[in-house]
Design an enzyme around this catalytic site. Structure first.
Site, PDB file in Angstrom:
ATOM      1  N   SER A 143       0.722  -0.952   0.162  1.00  0.00           N
ATOM      2  CA  SER A 143      -0.119  -0.007  -0.100  1.00  0.00           C
ATOM      3  C   SER A 143       0.886   0.926   0.023  1.00  0.00           C
ATOM      4  O   SER A 143       2.307   1.318   0.405  1.00  0.00           O
ATOM      5  CB  SER A 143      -0.929  -0.121   1.599  1.00  0.00           C
ATOM      6  OG  SER A 143      -2.190   1.387   1.374  1.00  0.00           O
ATOM      7  N   TYR A 156      -2.228  -0.843  10.124  1.00  0.00           N
ATOM      8  CA  TYR A 156      -2.463  -1.022   8.763  1.00  0.00           C
ATOM      9  C   TYR A 156      -0.519  -0.700   8.249  1.00  0.00           C
ATOM     10  O   TYR A 156       0.012  -1.018   7.756  1.00  0.00           O
ATOM     11  CB  TYR A 156      -3.133  -0.236   8.343  1.00  0.00           C
ATOM     12  CG  TYR A 156      -2.978  -0.406   6.576  1.00  0.00           C
ATOM     13  CD1 TYR A 156      -3.872  -1.916   6.316  1.00  0.00           C
ATOM     14  CD2 TYR A 156      -2.927   0.540   5.435  1.00  0.00           C
ATOM     15  CE1 TYR A 156      -4.184  -1.591   5.231  1.00  0.00           C
ATOM     16  CE2 TYR A 156      -3.042   0.538   4.221  1.00  0.00           C
ATOM     17  CZ  TYR A 156      -3.830  -0.630   4.108  1.00  0.00           C
ATOM     18  OH  TYR A 156      -3.922  -1.026   2.948  1.00  0.00           O
TER      19      TYR A 156
END
Ligand SMILES: NC(=O)c1ccc[n+]([C@@H]2O[C@H](COP(=O)([O-])OP(=O)(O)OC[C@H]3O[C@@H](n4cnc5c(N)ncnc54)[C@H](O)[C@@H]3O)[C@@H](O)[C@H]2O)c1
Length: 261
Positions: A143, A156
């Site tokens: 990401s 995350y």
């Protein structure tokens, strides 16, 4: 791909979103695809129907890869269905947002397990066969949050930064064996994963979902458009192709300029 042969391709988390787009892209290209994700038998059979038109065939596993045992189960079911994968795409992931000082321990553990540790266990278990075959491709769907941080995404961001570190180590260790390892780092991609964040903005700012999506994307990306999951899939396919043989250890942003700032 090597000698343009069909490969056995495992795509984790391919029941929806980016993973499903990747699975279709490799299926259309004639490869044997192992579908995987948390889905009931009915959904699994619908998915397998979707793949029945492709020449390579497909298998399915619903192994929960939040544990080492679940990853081992996925490896076993994949080998039974399509043989040893020469392409591993670690895509499964979840999200949960809260400030670090309020972050629930179980959510922290779950995000680290699914978004990071599963990629390690699956790579570890599938690399020996790739090394023996002198060819392999590992693609980790990281990401932009593997490159930069955002508030409320402690777990995350930690997992995705870790995933890029893992990618680089695997790339270095296997450069002598015809194996590349790369990370793709998407910004906002239109999938179920980002829906709760869109809905939260809509609630908080009392706007409709389209306006909330524009606010979410525009707050981070100079090019304020969501990326189509197919764009990520085409990049993954490219990384397995003949022209990508020397791309390894890279973290490739597809993020509308987010990480360029
Ligand atoms: N959507 C985005 O904007 C975006 C941006 C950057 C990175 N990503 C990353 O891309 C990947 C795919 O995201 P998406 O948006 O397509 O998500 P999604 O929610 O549409 O799909 C997630 C997939 O992971 C599977 N999964 C979740 N927990 C699992 C578990 N314990 N065991 C087995 N499978 C499990 C689900 O069944 C599903 O198939 C994730 O790693 C995510 O972090 C997404």
């Amino acid at each position: 791909m090597q000698q343009n042969q069909p490969h056995a391709v495992l795509v984790t988390g391919s029941t929806s979103g980016i993973g499903l787009a990747i699975a279709h892209c490799f299926g259309r290209a004639g490869h044997h695809v192992m579908l995987h994700g948390l889905a009931d038998a009915e959904t699994a059979s619908m998915l397998l129907d979707e793949f029945s038109g492709y020449s390579g065939g497909a298998g399915f596993s619903s192994a929960d890869i939040a544990s080492e045992a679940g990853c081992a189960q996925l490896v076993e079911e994949t080998r039974e269905a399509i043989g040893n994968p020469s392409v591993l795409i670690n895509n499964a992931g979840i999200q949960f947002t809260a400030p670090a000082h309020e972050f629930p321990a179980d959510k922290w553990q779950q995000i680290l397990a699914i978004n990071l540790s599963s990629a390690f266990f699956l790579s570890r278990d599938l690399l020996p066969a790739m090394r023996a075959a002198s060819w392999g491709r590992i693609i980790n769907i990281a990401s932009v949050h593997g490159l930069v941080a955002s508030e409320h995404k402690a777990a995350y961001c930690a997992a995705k930064h870790g995933l890029i570190g893992l990618t680089k180590v695997v790339a270095l260790e296997n450069a002598d064996a015809g194996i590349t390892a790369n990370a793709i780092c998407p910004g906002w991609v239109e999938t179920p994963l980002i829906q709760p964040q869109i809905e939260k903005i809509a609630r908080e700012q009392q706007v409709d979902l389209d306006a909330a999506r524009a606010l979410l994307v525009g707050a981070k990306q100079p090019l304020a458009k969501t990326t189509n999951p197919e764009a990520i899939a085409e990049l993954a396919l490219y990384l397995c192709g003949n022209f990508a043989g020397t791309i390894t250890g890279a973290a490739l942003p597809v993020d509308g300029g987010w990480s360029a700032q």
